[in-house]
Design a protein around this motif. Structure first.
Motif: not given
Length: 311
Positions: A175-179, A138-139, A201-202
């Motif tokens: 959204a990106e780091l929850s999956r 993701v950029y 978040r990570c």
């Protein structure tokens, strides 16, 4: 700068996006260049400064190094020199590559780039694709026109999400780091607010970051004085509360490679022979800091009253 710097020719310069130039460097005699791995950077002498630039080409191509340079009006001179004065055919002094942001083996990769932070992650995406690993990137950037290397990313076959801020706002990190896939590592590079948000978040054990600037760290106690024996030069230095080891070494006439002076570039990494460092850099992993074999003398200090360094 490394002990054996390279004198390389500017082979090609390409405008990759608004405000972004790529620069390809080659040996003047066509000799192969020292090998590198994704995440590596080189020190480059530009405009009277030494600056670090991530390699964003193909590690399997030993004929050239490619870097991406953002035109930063507020820069101290490095990027402005590249964009206004550097031309193909000129010679630049550069270091051999070094890597504090290596792509480790993992079951899957999630790559998060902000702005010019795409440069090391482009090489990582290319390597992940070559390995046949699961990966997505993701950029985020100011606008679609300012986002470099998007055409190359589209050819790599992974899941690439572009987030131009003027169209979509900021990256939805929740959204990106929850999956995250099982066994995935997250690699992030970009402005400090993005990296701080990713870190929130990570899970720490899954995250690897590379910074452009050092985050602000509040210290509960004032720094004290300590002694440093410089084994190679035969000098013993006293480092006061308001100076760094690097300052003291330079004041004593000891030549030390350095650039950022913030613990983020690795130029001043020095071998520790005795004593316990108080690590304050943003490069070494927890395991590397615990081992205490090296330290960044621009910011790190002493936790044992005395250090013996390979200086």
């Amino acid at each position: 700068m490394s002990e054996n710097p390279l004198q390389l020719i500017v082979h090609r310069m390409t405008r990759e996006a608004e405000g972004v130039l790529s620069v390809e460097l080659a040996h003047p005699d066509g000799k192969p260049l020292p090998a590198w791995t994704p995440g590596a950077h080189i020190d480059v002498h530009v405009g009277g400064h030494v600056r670090q630039y991530s390699l964003c080409g193909d590690p399997h191509d030993q004929g050239a190094y490619r870097i991406g340079v953002l035109d930063e009006p507020a820069s101290r001179g490095g990027s402005r020199f590249v964009h206004t004065a550097l031309r193909p055919g000129q010679t630049l002094t550069v270091s051999a590559p070094r890597n504090h942001f290596a792509l480790e083996d993992a079951a899957a990769y999630v790559l998060v780039a902000g702005g010019i932070g795409i440069t090391p992650l482009l090489a990582m995406a290319r390597e992940a694709a070559r390995r046949g690993a699961e990966w997505r990137l993701v950029y985020g950037g100011r606008s679609r026109a300012s986002m470099a290397f998007t055409a190359e990313l589209a050819l790599l076959g992974g899941e690439v999400t572009l987030v131009p801020q003027d169209e979509r706002g900021h990256i939805d990190l929740d959204a990106e780091l929850s999956r995250l896939p099982d066994g995935a590592l997250v690699y992030a590079c970009g402005p400090e607010p993005l990296l701080a948000a990713v870190e929130e978040r990570c899970p720490q054990g899954q995250l690897r970051t590379e910074r452009f600037t050092a985050p602000t760290v509040e210290r509960a106690e004032d720094d004290g004085e300590f002694e440093v024996e410089c084994r190679t030069s035969g000098l013993t230095l006293r480092v006061d509360a308001h100076s760094s080891i690097l300052d003291a070494a330079e004041n004593a006439g000891i030549a030390v490679d350095s650039s950022c002076r913030d613990g983020i570039c690795g130029s001043c990494e020095t071998r520790v022979l005795e004593g316990t460092p108080d690590h304050r850099d943003f490069l070494l992993s927890e395991a590397e800091q615990a081992a205490g074999a090296t330290m960044m003398i621009c910011v790190s200090r002493c936790a044992s009253g005395r250090l013996v360094l390979d200086l």
